[in-house]
Design an enzyme around this catalytic site. Structure first.
Site, PDB file in Angstrom:
ATOM      1  N   ALA A 160     -32.291 -41.409  19.985  1.00  0.00           N
ATOM      2  CA  ALA A 160     -33.508 -41.366  19.161  1.00  0.00           C
ATOM      3  C   ALA A 160     -33.888 -39.954  18.731  1.00  0.00           C
ATOM      4  O   ALA A 160     -34.603 -39.781  17.752  1.00  0.00           O
ATOM      5  CB  ALA A 160     -34.666 -42.016  19.909  1.00  0.00           C
ATOM      6  N   TYR A 184     -37.838 -43.675  13.460  1.00  0.00           N
ATOM      7  CA  TYR A 184     -39.277 -43.405  13.367  1.00  0.00           C
ATOM      8  C   TYR A 184     -39.441 -42.205  12.423  1.00  0.00           C
ATOM      9  O   TYR A 184     -38.597 -41.299  12.423  1.00  0.00           O
ATOM     10  CB  TYR A 184     -39.787 -43.094  14.786  1.00  0.00           C
ATOM     11  CG  TYR A 184     -41.257 -42.880  14.907  1.00  0.00           C
ATOM     12  CD1 TYR A 184     -42.131 -43.956  15.028  1.00  0.00           C
ATOM     13  CD2 TYR A 184     -41.782 -41.589  14.907  1.00  0.00           C
ATOM     14  CE1 TYR A 184     -43.496 -43.749  15.147  1.00  0.00           C
ATOM     15  CE2 TYR A 184     -43.148 -41.382  15.020  1.00  0.00           C
ATOM     16  CZ  TYR A 184     -44.003 -42.466  15.141  1.00  0.00           C
ATOM     17  OH  TYR A 184     -45.345 -42.261  15.254  1.00  0.00           O
ATOM     18  N   THR A 186     -40.787 -39.350  12.125  1.00  0.00           N
ATOM     19  CA  THR A 186     -40.658 -37.933  12.499  1.00  0.00           C
ATOM     20  C   THR A 186     -39.313 -37.584  13.125  1.00  0.00           C
ATOM     21  O   THR A 186     -39.068 -36.424  13.439  1.00  0.00           O
ATOM     22  CB  THR A 186     -41.752 -37.535  13.502  1.00  0.00           C
ATOM     23  OG1 THR A 186     -41.627 -38.374  14.653  1.00  0.00           O
ATOM     24  CG2 THR A 186     -43.138 -37.693  12.906  1.00  0.00           C
ATOM     25  N   LYS A 187     -38.444 -38.558  13.327  1.00  0.00           N
ATOM     26  CA  LYS A 187     -37.138 -38.241  13.936  1.00  0.00           C
ATOM     27  C   LYS A 187     -36.283 -37.457  12.940  1.00  0.00           C
ATOM     28  O   LYS A 187     -36.585 -37.401  11.750  1.00  0.00           O
ATOM     29  CB  LYS A 187     -36.420 -39.525  14.352  1.00  0.00           C
ATOM     30  CG  LYS A 187     -37.243 -40.472  15.200  1.00  0.00           C
ATOM     31  CD  LYS A 187     -37.420 -40.015  16.636  1.00  0.00           C
ATOM     32  CE  LYS A 187     -38.176 -41.092  17.418  1.00  0.00           C
ATOM     33  NZ  LYS A 187     -38.362 -40.793  18.820  1.00  0.00           N
ATOM     34  N   ASN A 188     -35.165 -36.931  13.398  1.00  0.00           N
ATOM     35  CA  ASN A 188     -34.340 -36.094  12.512  1.00  0.00           C
ATOM     36  C   ASN A 188     -33.879 -36.868  11.286  1.00  0.00           C
ATOM     37  O   ASN A 188     -33.782 -36.309  10.200  1.00  0.00           O
ATOM     38  CB  ASN A 188     -33.138 -35.527  13.266  1.00  0.00           C
ATOM     39  CG  ASN A 188     -33.552 -34.463  14.270  1.00  0.00           C
ATOM     40  OD1 ASN A 188     -34.619 -34.569  14.869  1.00  0.00           O
ATOM     41  ND2 ASN A 188     -32.747 -33.434  14.432  1.00  0.00           N
TER      42      ASN A 188
END
Ligand code: PLP
Length: 370
Positions: A160, A184, A186-188
């Site tokens: 994640a 999600y 804001t993930k990379n």
């Protein structure tokens, strides 16, 4: 002065936002809203990118973990070894399938689960080890895979926080029997809402996940197994297809920003900087520093209008909802120290040089006054 948040969505690389909006408009116009061509195309593109056999799009990262665990045959009576220093979802997923989470200390330097720490918690009931590539750094996988192979247990990677991170030139998510990704926002690699994927080179794992996420159906109204609804949304898939080709650039920018912090904060107060192990690629989902004066530093930055976050303030075994696991406060001294000293500085693609300079000056000023 303008507030500088811990995280903000920016149009990076320039023009990406417009591409995302166009892809969304096209997917809406195509009117195939569920398990349509975007999901199918993204699954193929993502599997090829990771270097794995299949990717199965699901509703979110948590569901990816749950579905992967189920696909690996893990359930009641089984134990899963995982790091105590992680986001709560990892532990929750193990509980969700009825298995017992067995918590292990992170490594003092990399903050990751290692073969050594995992091996201390193996029992005849251990069915899997669940390494989390925390903050964007891949775990030392050779050793972990070796332990798993010797024990005859499964490996599920929680990726994640490490999309695109490499270990000895292979990508995170290509090592275990299965891998769980979250997209999600804001993930990379982030969608514009919830999204996730199960990745595996084991055809039976992928086949199980593909059915399970859609009521167990192989074809409409034919349930071959019990399942749930956790489908990757068509619009999110369209967004992810636009962003995937930019993941490398997004990660390179994170690494550039991280190297500025690493250079500039050397020998600053009592600050401990993140360590990367040779071979274990780091894509800096989170830039974590450690200091005994964490709370004061966070307040000081806040006063200067700078957001900083704590990952994670309360270790899993100390969370009120998880006391039933039966751990004591003193069971994980490393995890507790991390919880008390960690502070994450703003680092996101599009953070400007001036903004990063402002963070650095504030941290240095704080340390000089100590
Ligand atoms: C974000 C995250 C998850 C959960 O992902 P969601 O998509 O929010 O469900 C799981 N594990 C880790 C380590 C995470 O950072």
């Amino acid at each position: 002065m303008q507030p500088l948040p811990y995280f903000q969505f920016r149009d990076f690389p320039a023009g990406l936002e417009a591409q995302v909006q166009q892809a969304l408009a096209e997917a809406v116009a195509a009117k195939q809203y569920v398990l349509g061509p975007q999901v199918q195309a993204f699954e193929g593109e993502f599997a090829r990118f990771i270097g794995a056999g299949s990717a199965v799009g699901v509703g979110n990262g948590y569901d990816a973990l749950v579905i992967a665990l189920k696909a690996l045959g893990i359930g009641p009576g089984d134990e899963v070894v995982l790091p105590v220093h992680t986001f709560i979802a990892t532990v929750n997923a193990v509980l969700q399938v009825g298995a017992k989470p067995v918590l292990a200390e992170p490594d003092r330097y990399t903050y990751n689960l290692t073969a050594d720490t995992a091996a201390r918690h193996l029992s005849p009931r251990t069915k899997a080890v669940l390494p989390v590539h925390l903050y964007g750094q891949v775990c030392e996988m050779d050793e972990l895979l070796q332990v798993a192979q010797l024990q005859g247990i499964k490996v599920l990677e929680d990726v994640a926080q490490a999309h695109g991170a490499t270990y000895k030139s292979r990508l995170a998510g290509s090592f275990g029997d299965a891998a769980a990704f979250s997209f999600y926002p804001t993930k990379n690699l982030g969608a514009v809402g919830d999204a996730g994927a199960v990745v595996s080179s084991d055809a039976s794992v992928a086949a199980f996940a593909r059915k399970y996420r859609n009521y167990g159906e192989a074809q409409k109204y034919r349930s071959e197994q019990v399942g749930v609804n956790s489908r990757l949304d068509e619009l999110q898939a369209a967004v992810l297809r636009v962003k995937l080709p930019h993941l490398q650039a997004l990660n390179t920018e994170r690494q550039r920003l991280a190297h500025v912090y690493l250079q500039e904060l050397q020998q600053t107060g009592d600050i401990i900087l993140p360590v990367s192990v040779p071979g274990c690629g780091h894509v800096y989902h989170i830039f974590n520093i450690r200091t005994r004066h964490r709370d004061a530093l966070q307040v000081y930055l806040q006063e200067q209008g700078i957001g900083a976050a704590v990952h994670y303030p309360v270790p899993v075994h100390q969370q009120p909802a998880y006391t039933f696991l039966g751990y004591k406060a003193s069971d994980f001294p490393v995890a507790e120290e991390l919880a008390n000293t960690s502070l994450s500085l703003p680092l996101f693609p599009g953070l400007t040089e001036l903004e990063q300079e402002r963070v650095l000056e504030a941290v240095k000023r704080f340390c000089r006054k100590r």
